[in-house]
Design a protein around this motif. Structure first.
Motif, PDB file in Angstrom:
ATOM      1  N   LEU A   1       0.826  -1.209   0.000  1.00  0.00           N
ATOM      2  CA  LEU A   1       0.000   0.000   0.000  1.00  0.00           C
ATOM      3  C   LEU A   1       0.856   1.253   0.000  1.00  0.00           C
ATOM      4  N   SER A   2       1.930   1.242   0.774  1.00  0.00           N
ATOM      5  CA  SER A   2       2.810   2.415   0.796  1.00  0.00           C
ATOM      6  C   SER A   2       3.486   2.605  -0.555  1.00  0.00           C
ATOM      7  N   ARG A   3       3.827   1.505  -1.225  1.00  0.00           N
ATOM      8  CA  ARG A   3       4.455   1.614  -2.535  1.00  0.00           C
ATOM      9  C   ARG A   3       3.478   2.196  -3.564  1.00  0.00           C
ATOM     10  N   LEU A   4       2.225   1.776  -3.504  1.00  0.00           N
ATOM     11  CA  LEU A   4       1.225   2.328  -4.415  1.00  0.00           C
ATOM     12  C   LEU A   4       1.038   3.823  -4.188  1.00  0.00           C
ATOM     13  N   TRP A   5       0.990   4.223  -2.914  1.00  0.00           N
ATOM     14  CA  TRP A   5       0.823   5.637  -2.612  1.00  0.00           C
ATOM     15  C   TRP A   5       2.027   6.445  -3.082  1.00  0.00           C
ATOM     16  N   LEU A   6       3.232   5.924  -2.828  1.00  0.00           N
ATOM     17  CA  LEU A   6       4.433   6.639  -3.260  1.00  0.00           C
ATOM     18  C   LEU A   6       4.512   6.726  -4.777  1.00  0.00           C
ATOM     19  N   MET A   7       4.017   5.684  -5.459  1.00  0.00           N
ATOM     20  CA  MET A   7       3.999   5.725  -6.914  1.00  0.00           C
ATOM     21  C   MET A   7       3.075   6.827  -7.409  1.00  0.00           C
ATOM     22  N   ARG A   8       1.916   6.961  -6.765  1.00  0.00           N
ATOM     23  CA  ARG A   8       0.988   8.033  -7.147  1.00  0.00           C
ATOM     24  C   ARG A   8       1.594   9.397  -6.850  1.00  0.00           C
ATOM     25  N   TRP A   9       2.304   9.511  -5.740  1.00  0.00           N
ATOM     26  CA  TRP A   9       2.916  10.781  -5.366  1.00  0.00           C
ATOM     27  C   TRP A   9       4.079  11.111  -6.299  1.00  0.00           C
ATOM     28  N   GLN A  10       4.880  10.102  -6.598  1.00  0.00           N
ATOM     29  CA  GLN A  10       6.027  10.310  -7.476  1.00  0.00           C
ATOM     30  C   GLN A  10       5.574  10.703  -8.872  1.00  0.00           C
ATOM     31  N   GLY A  11       4.519  10.097  -9.335  1.00  0.00           N
ATOM     32  CA  GLY A  11       4.043  10.345 -10.685  1.00  0.00           C
ATOM     33  C   GLY A  11       4.496   9.249 -11.620  1.00  0.00           C
ATOM     34  N   GLU A  12       3.586   8.753 -12.445  1.00  0.00           N
ATOM     35  CA  GLU A  12       3.898   7.680 -13.378  1.00  0.00           C
ATOM     36  C   GLU A  12       3.741   8.200 -14.797  1.00  0.00           C
ATOM     37  N   ALA A  13       4.767   7.989 -15.605  1.00  0.00           N
ATOM     38  CA  ALA A  13       4.750   8.474 -16.982  1.00  0.00           C
ATOM     39  C   ALA A  13       4.056   7.462 -17.889  1.00  0.00           C
ATOM     40  N   ARG A  14       3.415   7.995 -18.929  1.00  0.00           N
ATOM     41  CA  ARG A  14       2.782   7.146 -19.931  1.00  0.00           C
ATOM     42  C   ARG A  14       3.068   7.711 -21.308  1.00  0.00           C
ATOM     43  N   LEU A  15       3.119   6.807 -22.280  1.00  0.00           N
ATOM     44  CA  LEU A  15       3.272   7.238 -23.650  1.00  0.00           C
ATOM     45  C   LEU A  15       1.942   7.755 -24.168  1.00  0.00           C
ATOM     46  N   LEU A  16       1.974   8.814 -24.963  1.00  0.00           N
ATOM     47  CA  LEU A  16       0.765   9.284 -25.614  1.00  0.00           C
ATOM     48  C   LEU A  16       0.357   8.282 -26.687  1.00  0.00           C
ATOM     49  N   VAL A  17      -0.942   8.023 -26.767  1.00  0.00           N
ATOM     50  CA  VAL A  17      -1.438   7.051 -27.738  1.00  0.00           C
ATOM     51  C   VAL A  17      -2.192   7.772 -28.835  1.00  0.00           C
ATOM     52  N   ALA A  18      -2.351   7.077 -29.946  1.00  0.00           N
ATOM     53  CA  ALA A  18      -3.078   7.666 -31.071  1.00  0.00           C
ATOM     54  C   ALA A  18      -4.552   7.823 -30.723  1.00  0.00           C
ATOM     55  N   PRO A  19      -5.193   8.907 -31.157  1.00  0.00           N
ATOM     56  CA  PRO A  19      -6.617   9.097 -30.862  1.00  0.00           C
ATOM     57  C   PRO A  19      -7.464   8.095 -31.635  1.00  0.00           C
TER      58      PRO A  19
END
Length: 288
Positions: free
Chosen positions: A149-167
């Motif tokens: 649970l702490s890892r999930l929260w820290l991941m949300r706080w840290q920020g997770e990058a994603r690739l932009l996808v085609a519309p």
């Protein structure tokens, strides 16, 4: 959208270890005091100090074993995509966890009773250990659950990058196979970072961390998968776990082993293996 400027994840990282130690210590103290009071009520006919010895002897050993549990979890991460492979190892780890807990707990209790002139008797080993083992399985996986649970929260706080996808309809606003920007989701908010702002990339398990202005944003990808999406005129591989942006490279420091150490503009040092060193020197010379 610009990145929020609240209390930064990297500020927390400086205090992460003492904060985690304080969390486990305070949680143990709170839980043990509560259990001791309940045990004192349930065993009103015993000496007042005995329930406290029982509970604290157990708590001290569990607290001492938490680093070992966390080490096992780091070796076999308990995540949505890995829990099936990790679960058997964690179940196996509960056996030495319980043996050490019960053995140490009994030893502390005997010592406490000896100091007061009394005698502590644990009773028949097998049925009593079976009872303690069932409780220890629960305790072990509570530690794992809190860690996840702490890892999930820290991941949300840290920020997770994603690739932009085609519309779904119409052409993309920029190339999807070689993105100029990455979408970052942080605490429910989204913002964009330019690919040119990424100073280096580092492999980390199932993620590739994008290092941008002192922050790491994990991108769920592999180094091989992300390599083809990076601009080869700007990004170069320097290690099996690292890519760097040549715009942020300040110095190449050769090492006696044939490898090199790369000094970035922000002072960070990145390893460069012998395999990539010659090509990097040539590319870096072109940048000059």
């Amino acid at each position: 959208m610009t990145e929020p400027t609240d209390f930064e994840y990297r500020d927390f990282q400086r205090w992460r270890h003492p904060a985690e130690v304080a969390f486990w210590v305070l949680l143990t103290i709170f839980n043990t005091v509560f259990n001791s009071l309940v045990a004192q009520i349930d065993h009103a006919r015993t000496a007042a100090w005995e329930p406290w010895v029982w509970e604290w002897s157990s708590a001290i050993l569990i607290l001492a074993l938490i680093p070992a549990v966390l080490a096992v979890e780091r070796r076999w991460p308990f995540r949505f995509d890995t829990w099936r492979r990790s679960l058997p190892w964690h179940l196996l780890a509960t056996v030495p966890f319980s043996l050490l807990h019960v053995g140490g707990m009994v030893g502390l209790r005997k010592l406490a009773y000896d100091l007061t002139g009394g005698h502590y008797r644990f009773g028949a080993w097998w049925p009593n250990f079976g009872y303690e083992y069932l409780k220890d399985i629960r305790t072990y996986f509570i530690i794992i659950a809190l860690t996840c649970l702490s890892r999930l929260w820290l991941m949300r706080w840290q920020g997770e990058a994603r690739l932009l996808v085609a519309p779904e309809e119409g052409p993309p606003v920029e190339p999807v196979d070689r993105p100029e920007r990455f979408l970052v989701r942080k605490l429910g908010r989204e913002f964009l970072i330019n690919a040119s702002e990424i100073e280096w990339l580092q492999a980390s398990g199932n993620y590739v961390n994008l290092h941008v202005r002192g922050r790491d944003y994990p991108l769920r990808a592999t180094m091989a998968g992300i390599e083809g999406r990076l601009d080869p005129a700007r990004f170069v591989r320097v290690h099996r776990s690292h890519f760097i942006n040549l715009d942020y490279l300040a110095e190449i420091e050769p090492l006696e082993t044939g490898d090199a150490r790369l000094q970035m503009h922000d002072g960070a040092k990145i390893p460069c293996s012998r395999r990539y060193r010659a090509a990097l020197r040539e590319r870096f010379g072109q940048q000059d």
